[in-house]
Design an enzyme around this catalytic site. Structure first.
Site, mmCIF file in Angstrom:
data_model
loop_
_atom_site.group_PDB
_atom_site.id
_atom_site.type_symbol
_atom_site.label_atom_id
_atom_site.label_comp_id
_atom_site.label_asym_id
_atom_site.label_seq_id
_atom_site.Cartn_x
_atom_site.Cartn_y
_atom_site.Cartn_z
ATOM 1 N N GLU A 146 0.819 -1.212 0.000
ATOM 2 C CA GLU A 146 0.000 0.000 0.000
ATOM 3 C C GLU A 146 0.850 1.258 0.000
ATOM 4 O OE1 GLU A 146 -0.162 -2.691 2.023
ATOM 5 O OE2 GLU A 146 -2.024 -2.650 3.159
ATOM 6 N N CYS A 151 -0.505 1.412 7.092
ATOM 7 C CA CYS A 151 -1.054 1.587 5.739
ATOM 8 C C CYS A 151 -2.414 2.288 5.767
ATOM 9 C CB CYS A 151 -1.133 0.241 5.042
ATOM 10 S SG CYS A 151 0.515 -0.469 4.765
#
Length: 157
Positions: A49, A80
């Site tokens: 991510e 993330c």
């Protein structure tokens, strides 16, 4: 999600935990994609991510990814999820739930915390079975390899 799964597959080929992420622009076109690179780079923040968000910011020339969608194969962790909030993505889409470290509804719910000034829409469970299977197969393979190595070591080599 299929593109994120392809990134997860490439990560697995490199010996990484198979997690993939894709950032879609406001028009739905792919802006960036990445798979985990923590083992490859030795960087604890090299989650799929984070890498995809960084790449999208470079491509779009803006740290704010308003109008964008982050698609990831596994529910994001706290780092993330926080990165998605800070990047101001409009939507976060994920496949498999992460009951051990998920921060988008499982263990925590960082992205929907009302104290934050940005809360992306969350869509969960997209191709969840396929996303979970990729991870299950990867870790089963690791355990199989560890058992094989332990038997070999017990025999003396």
């Amino acid at each position: 999600m299929r593109l994120a799964l392809a990134e997860a597959g490439r990560a697995a080929e490199r010996g990484e935990v198979p997690i993939g992420a894709v950032v879609l622009g406001p028009d739905g076109a792919v802006v960036a994609a990445a798979g985990n690179e923590r083992e490859t780079t030795g960087d604890p923040t090299a989650h799929a991510e984070v890498l995809a968000l960084r790449a999208a910011a470079r491509v779009l020339g803006d740290r704010r990814l308003s109008g964008c969608t982050l698609v990831v194969t596994l529910e994001p962790c706290t780092m993330c999820a926080g990165a998605a909030v800070l990047a101001r993505v409009d939507r976060l889409v994920y496949g498999a739930v992460d009951e051990k470290a998920g921060a988008v509804g499982s263990l925590w719910d960082v992205v929907r915390d009302r104290r934050l000034n940005h809360r992306p829409e969350v869509v969960m469970g997209i191709l969840a079975g396929e996303c979970a299977a990729v991870l299950t197969e990867f870790f089963e393979g690791r355990r199989r390899d560890a058992r094989r190595d332990a038997r070999r070591d017990a025999r003396g080599g």
